[in-house]
Motif scaffolding. Structure first.
Motif, short mmCIF file in Angstrom:
data_model
loop_
_atom_site.label_atom_id
_atom_site.label_comp_id
_atom_site.label_asym_id
_atom_site.label_seq_id
_atom_site.Cartn_x
_atom_site.Cartn_y
_atom_site.Cartn_z
N GLU A 2 -0.45 -3.93 -3.24
CA GLU A 2 0.49 -4.56 -2.31
C GLU A 2 1.85 -3.88 -2.22
OE1 GLU A 2 0.38 -9.04 -2.28
OE2 GLU A 2 -0.46 -8.62 -4.27
N GLY A 3 2.16 -2.96 -3.12
CA GLY A 3 3.46 -2.31 -3.10
C GLY A 3 4.56 -3.14 -3.73
N GLU A 4 5.75 -2.60 -3.73
CA GLU A 4 6.92 -3.25 -4.31
C GLU A 4 7.47 -4.34 -3.39
OE1 GLU A 4 8.39 -3.00 -7.22
OE2 GLU A 4 7.14 -1.39 -7.98
N LEU A 5 8.29 -5.19 -3.95
CA LEU A 5 9.00 -6.20 -3.14
C LEU A 5 10.01 -5.50 -2.24
CD1 LEU A 5 9.74 -8.87 -5.89
CD2 LEU A 5 8.16 -9.11 -3.96
N ASP A 6 10.15 -6.00 -1.01
CA ASP A 6 11.16 -5.45 -0.10
C ASP A 6 12.42 -6.33 -0.15
OD1 ASP A 6 10.63 -7.74 1.43
OD2 ASP A 6 9.54 -6.64 2.99
N GLU A 7 13.35 -6.10 0.76
CA GLU A 7 14.62 -6.84 0.77
C GLU A 7 14.42 -8.34 0.95
OE1 GLU A 7 14.07 -4.50 3.56
OE2 GLU A 7 14.31 -2.98 2.02
N ALA A 8 13.33 -8.72 1.62
CA ALA A 8 13.03 -10.13 1.85
C ALA A 8 12.15 -10.72 0.74
CB ALA A 8 12.34 -10.30 3.20
N GLN A 9 12.00 -9.96 -0.36
CA GLN A 9 11.18 -10.41 -1.50
C GLN A 9 9.71 -10.59 -1.12
OE1 GLN A 9 12.62 -10.53 -4.75
NE2 GLN A 9 14.03 -9.39 -3.47
N GLN A 10 9.23 -9.72 -0.23
CA GLN A 10 7.83 -9.74 0.19
C GLN A 10 7.19 -8.39 -0.11
OE1 GLN A 10 8.10 -10.71 4.34
NE2 GLN A 10 8.21 -12.90 3.93
N ARG A 11 5.90 -8.42 -0.33
CA ARG A 11 5.15 -7.19 -0.60
C ARG A 11 4.33 -6.80 0.63
NH1 ARG A 11 5.43 -6.15 -6.05
NH2 ARG A 11 5.92 -7.96 -7.34
N GLY A 12 3.91 -5.55 0.65
CA GLY A 12 3.01 -5.08 1.69
C GLY A 12 3.69 -4.44 2.88
N HIS A 13 5.02 -4.33 2.86
CA HIS A 13 5.73 -3.79 4.02
C HIS A 13 6.22 -2.36 3.81
CE1 HIS A 13 5.70 -7.72 5.90
NE2 HIS A 13 6.08 -8.22 4.74
N SER A 14 6.13 -1.85 2.56
CA SER A 14 6.68 -0.51 2.33
C SER A 14 5.83 0.34 1.39
CB SER A 14 8.10 -0.62 1.77
OG SER A 14 8.07 -1.28 0.52
N GLY A 15 4.66 -0.10 1.07
CA GLY A 15 3.80 0.70 0.21
C GLY A 15 2.60 -0.09 -0.26
N GLY A 16 1.70 0.61 -0.87
CA GLY A 16 0.51 -0.04 -1.41
C GLY A 16 -0.74 0.28 -0.60
N TRP A 17 -1.87 -0.05 -1.20
CA TRP A 17 -3.18 0.22 -0.61
C TRP A 17 -3.29 -0.35 0.80
CZ3 TRP A 17 -7.01 3.07 -2.93
CH2 TRP A 17 -8.26 3.05 -2.31
N ARG A 18 -2.97 -1.62 0.96
CA ARG A 18 -3.10 -2.26 2.28
C ARG A 18 -2.11 -1.67 3.29
NH1 ARG A 18 -3.50 -8.67 1.47
NH2 ARG A 18 -1.28 -8.31 1.29
N PHE A 19 -0.90 -1.37 2.86
CA PHE A 19 0.11 -0.79 3.75
C PHE A 19 -0.40 0.51 4.36
CE2 PHE A 19 3.64 2.20 4.34
CZ PHE A 19 4.43 1.49 5.24
N HIS A 20 -1.14 1.29 3.57
CA HIS A 20 -1.67 2.57 4.04
C HIS A 20 -2.96 2.41 4.84
CE1 HIS A 20 1.31 5.06 2.08
NE2 HIS A 20 1.20 4.30 1.01
#
Length: 158
Positions: free
Chosen positions: A133-151
């Motif tokens: 899922e990647g790291e947490l973003d500014e909104a404290q959510q995952r999946g928007h800037s990295g990770g298996w699903r992001f790619h």
């Protein structure tokens, strides 16, 4: 002093050779880390096996990779460390020399699991950077800037 060029060995892809060198340079206690896309490529070429180290609950409710193995690094809502992790991992591998790519939510638990496996004598255990899922973003959510699903790599949900 100049760094020696990385040369792909007949038995190891340049992706893994480069990951080993980065790990050595950084003083990591395991073989190294690879990107999600490199992990997928290595698995598809039959050069590595992916092992998901997340809990059963994470896999079920968040999704998981098709054709991956599963050995939980930690279990339950408190994520209690699995004391049998290395033994269970060894039991799922055909060979202790296999190239193993570990995946968790963000790449942190899988790095710890890679360290434990390496210290137990498994020399070819790598971490998958960014995790599922990647790291947490500014909104404290995952999946928007990295990770298996992001790619946009293959995954399924039960």
């Amino acid at each position: 002093m100049t760094a020696s060029p990385l040369i792909e060995s007949p038995t190891e892809p340049l992706t893994l050779t480069a990951a080993r060198q980065r790990a050595k340079d950084a003083g990591l206690p395991f073989a190294g880390s690879v990107s999600p896309t490199d992990a997928w490529d290595l698995q598809q070429q039959g050069l590595a096996v992916i092992v998901d180290v997340r809990s059963n609950e994470e896999r079920k409710f968040v999704g998981h990779l098709p054709d991956s193995l599963h050995v939980a690094w930690a279990t339950g809502t408190a994520l209690t460390r699995n004391p049998r992790f290395v033994k269970e991992l060894e039991g799922k591998l055909k060979d202790k020399q296999s190239v193993v790519l570990l995946l968790c939510r963000s790449g942190k638990r899988s790095a710890l699991a890679a360290e434990a496996a390496s210290k137990a004598g498994l020399p070819n255990v790598f971490n998958i950077e960014q995790g599922f899922e990647g790291e947490l973003d500014e909104a404290q959510q995952r999946g928007h800037s990295g990770g298996w699903r992001f790619h946009k790599l293959p995954w399924v949900q039960d």
